[in-house]
Design a protein around this motif. Structure first.
Motif, PDB file in Angstrom:
ATOM      1  N   ASN A 113     -27.884 -16.595 -21.755  1.00 34.47           N
ATOM      2  CA  ASN A 113     -28.712 -16.495 -20.564  1.00 34.47           C
ATOM      3  C   ASN A 113     -27.921 -15.721 -19.514  1.00 34.47           C
ATOM      4  N   VAL A 114     -28.626 -15.059 -18.593  1.00 34.87           N
ATOM      5  CA  VAL A 114     -27.936 -14.177 -17.650  1.00 34.87           C
ATOM      6  C   VAL A 114     -28.424 -14.359 -16.219  1.00 34.87           C
ATOM      7  N   MET A 115     -27.470 -14.552 -15.315  1.00 38.18           N
ATOM      8  CA  MET A 115     -27.668 -14.378 -13.886  1.00 38.18           C
ATOM      9  C   MET A 115     -26.998 -13.061 -13.516  1.00 38.18           C
ATOM     10  N   CYS A 116     -27.792 -12.070 -13.120  1.00 41.15           N
ATOM     11  CA  CYS A 116     -27.259 -10.765 -12.757  1.00 41.15           C
ATOM     12  C   CYS A 116     -27.362 -10.586 -11.254  1.00 41.15           C
ATOM     13  N   GLU A 117     -26.287 -10.119 -10.645  1.00 41.18           N
ATOM     14  CA  GLU A 117     -26.322  -9.893  -9.196  1.00 41.18           C
ATOM     15  C   GLU A 117     -27.313  -8.776  -8.871  1.00 41.18           C
ATOM     16  N   LYS A 118     -27.769  -8.780  -7.632  1.00 37.67           N
ATOM     17  CA  LYS A 118     -28.655  -7.703  -7.182  1.00 37.67           C
ATOM     18  C   LYS A 118     -27.823  -6.433  -6.963  1.00 37.67           C
ATOM     19  N   PRO A 119     -28.464  -5.267  -6.956  1.00 32.89           N
ATOM     20  CA  PRO A 119     -29.815  -5.013  -7.436  1.00 32.89           C
ATOM     21  C   PRO A 119     -29.837  -5.127  -8.953  1.00 32.89           C
ATOM     22  N   MET A 120     -31.013  -5.205  -9.506  1.00 29.32           N
ATOM     23  CA  MET A 120     -31.116  -5.397 -10.952  1.00 29.32           C
ATOM     24  C   MET A 120     -30.368  -4.300 -11.715  1.00 29.32           C
ATOM     25  N   ALA A 121     -30.573  -3.049 -11.307  1.00 28.50           N
ATOM     26  CA  ALA A 121     -29.927  -1.922 -11.970  1.00 28.50           C
ATOM     27  C   ALA A 121     -29.992  -0.706 -11.056  1.00 28.50           C
ATOM     28  N   LYS A 122     -29.323   0.352 -11.445  1.00 31.05           N
ATOM     29  CA  LYS A 122     -29.366   1.598 -10.679  1.00 31.05           C
ATOM     30  C   LYS A 122     -30.720   2.286 -10.802  1.00 31.05           C
ATOM     31  N   THR A 123     -31.340   2.175 -11.990  1.00 31.10           N
ATOM     32  CA  THR A 123     -32.583   2.901 -12.236  1.00 31.10           C
ATOM     33  C   THR A 123     -33.665   1.968 -12.768  1.00 31.10           C
ATOM     34  N   TYR A 124     -34.903   2.424 -12.615  1.00 30.61           N
ATOM     35  CA  TYR A 124     -36.050   1.672 -13.111  1.00 30.61           C
ATOM     36  C   TYR A 124     -36.015   1.559 -14.630  1.00 30.61           C
ATOM     37  N   ALA A 125     -35.633   2.635 -15.294  1.00 30.61           N
ATOM     38  CA  ALA A 125     -35.576   2.619 -16.757  1.00 30.61           C
ATOM     39  C   ALA A 125     -34.587   1.570 -17.262  1.00 30.61           C
ATOM     40  N   GLU A 126     -33.439   1.490 -16.617  1.00 31.60           N
ATOM     41  CA  GLU A 126     -32.441   0.486 -17.011  1.00 31.60           C
ATOM     42  C   GLU A 126     -32.972  -0.922 -16.779  1.00 31.60           C
ATOM     43  N   ALA A 127     -33.588  -1.137 -15.622  1.00 26.91           N
ATOM     44  CA  ALA A 127     -34.112  -2.461 -15.296  1.00 26.91           C
ATOM     45  C   ALA A 127     -35.231  -2.867 -16.259  1.00 26.91           C
ATOM     46  N   LYS A 128     -36.065  -1.896 -16.618  1.00 27.48           N
ATOM     47  CA  LYS A 128     -37.154  -2.184 -17.550  1.00 27.48           C
ATOM     48  C   LYS A 128     -36.610  -2.608 -18.914  1.00 27.48           C
TER      49      LYS A 128
END
Length: 361
Positions: A95-110
Motif C-alpha cells: 500500500n502507498v502513501m505518496c506525498e503531494k503532488p501526485m506526479a510531475k505529469t498527468y500521464a504518470e499520475a494516470k
C-alpha cells in the motif's frame, strides 16, 4: 491484523516534519521497519529516531520493496520520482502513501491510478490541508448544501517572500515547477474537494519568473541561489469546469503583495459563500439582511480523535492506516489527485504556449 509494517522511502524534510512524527503517535498500531534515502546518513538518523530496533536501512528503494513483510510504504521523495517508485511499490504488493503532488505529469499520475486498480492496493496522496479544522467544517457545510451551487471559487496559495532554498525545490527537473506544483497544488485540491467537482473543461494559465533573478529580496529563508532558480516564482490559472463553474488559482513563493494566503479557498454559491480570510467565514442573506458567521472551531469534535487534539498530519495518517486495517474510506482518493495534476499540467502548458488547454470535449 497485527501491526502495520511500514517502510519510508525518502527521509528528508517532509518525512521528518510531517509523516514520521504522525506515525510515531500510532506506535501501538504501526511499526517503522525500513528507511531508505540516497543519502544513507538521513536514513540512519530516521531509523535511530523512529524505527524499530531491527529496522533496516537502504539507499536503493528497490531493495526495500523486496521485503515481503512490509505492508505499506510512504513515498516522500522529490516529485520526479513519485510515479515510478509508487508504481514499483504497488506492484510489489505494498500500500502507498505518496506525498503531494501526485506526479510531475498527468500521464504518470494516470499510470499510478491504473496500477493501484490493477493490484488492488491502497493508494492515497498527502493533501493534509483537507484535515484542517476550517476545511473539515466547511466540507460539512458544502455536503449540507448550505452554499447551494458553487459556481465561482478561488484557490489561494500566495506567499510574499517565502522561497524554499533547501533541497531541490528550485530544480525544475526534480520538481516539475515552483509554487504552482508545490503549494498551489494544496489550494487547488482543497477547492475541488469542497466543490466536489472533478470535471475540468478548459484551462488558461500564466507563469512568471520576475523576482527569482533579483538579489536581497528579504526572503524568509535567506537569499536563494539565482543560478539554481530554474522554476517560476508565481503562477496563475483560470479553470472552467464542465458544469460552467469557474476556479481561479493563484500561487506564488515571491510576489509583491500583502494578500498572503496559503492552502485557503473562497467559495461562492447560490445560497451563501465562504472564505478563509480570517478563520472560516460564511456569508449570505437572511430576512433581507446580509450576515457573516464565524464558527467557533476551538471546541472539540472537529479535528479530534478520542478527545485528543490532532494535527492535520495526524488525521491524514490515521485515515490512511484505518483504510489498511479496517477497510474504511480514504479521505484522498487517487482519482481526485489525478485531476489536480491534470489541471496543474494544463496551466503550465497554457503558460508555455500562450493558448487555452481543452481537457473535455
Amino acid at each position: 491484523m497485527s501491526k502495520v509494517r511500514i517502510g519510508i522511502i525518502g527521509c528528508g524534510g517532509i518525512a521528518n516534519g510531517k509523516h514520521l512524527p504522525a506515525l510515531k503517535k500510532l506506535h501501538e498500531e504501526v511499526e517503522l521497519v525500513a528507511f531508505c534515502d540516497i543519502i544513507e546518513e538521513k536514513a540512519i538518523k530516521a531509523k535511530s529516531e523512529y524505527g524499530t530496533e531491527d529496522a533496516k536501512v537502504y539507499t536503493d528503494y528497490k531493495e526495500l520493496l523486496k521485503d515481503k513483510t512490509i505492508d505499506a510504504v510512504h513515498v516522500l521523495t522529490p516529485n520526479r520520482s513519485h510515479s515510478f517508485i509508487t508504481i514499483d511499490a504497488l506492484n510489489a504488493d505494498k500500500n502507498v502513501m505518496c506525498e503531494k503532488p501526485m506526479a510531475k505529469t498527468y500521464a504518470e499520475a494516470k499510470e499510478m491510478v491504473e496500477t493501484a486498480k490493477k493490484t488492488g492496493k491502497i493508494l492515497t496522496i498527502g493533501y493534509q490541508n483537507r484535515c484542517n479544522p476550517e476545511s473539515l467544517y466547511l466540507k460539512e457545510v458544502c455536503k449540507a448544501d448550505d452554499l447551494g451551487e458553487i459556481y465561482y471559487a478561488k484557490a489561494h496559495a500566495l506567499r510574499r517572500r517565502a522561497v524554499p532554498t533547501w533541497g531541490v525545490f528550485l530544480n525544475e527537473y526534480e520538481q516539475g515547477g515552483g509554487p504552482l506544483i508545490d503549494i498551489g497544488t494544496h489550494a487547488l485540491d482543497l477547492t475541488l474537494w469542497l466543490m466536489d467537482n472533478y470535471k475540468p473543461k478548459m484551462v488558461v494559465g500564466t507563469t512568471y519568473k520576475k523576482l527569482g533573478d533579483q538579489k536581497d529580496c528579504g526572503n524568509a529563508w535567506g537569499d536563494w541561489d539565482q543560478s539554481q532558480f530554474t522554476v517560476e516564482d508565481s503562477a496563475f490559472g483560470f479553470v472552467v469546469m464542465e458544469n460552467g463553474a469557474t476556479i481561479v488559482l493563484e500561487s506564488s513563493w515571491a510576489l509583491n503583495t500583502l494578500d498572503v494566503r496559503e492552502a485557503k479557498t473562497t467559495l461562492c454559491g447560490t445560497k451563501a459563500g465562504a472564505d478563509m480570510v480570517d478563520g472560516l467565514r460564511i456569508n449570505g442573506v437572511k430576512f433581507n439582511k446580509q450576515y457573516v458567521i464565524k464558527p467557533d472551531l476551538n471546541a472539540s469534535g472537529v479535528d479530534y480523535f478520542d478527545g485528543v487534539a490532532s494535527t492535520p498530519a495526524d488525521i491524514e495518517t490515521r485515515t490512511y492506516i484505518d483504510a489498511i486495517t479496517k477497510g474504511t474510506e480514504l479521505r484522498v482518493k487517487p482519482e481526485q489527485a489525478l485531476v489536480v495534476t491534470q489541471i496543474l499540467e494544463a496551466i503550465y502548458e497554457s503558460a508555455k504556449t500562450g493558448k487555452p488547454v481543452y481537457l473535455a470535449d
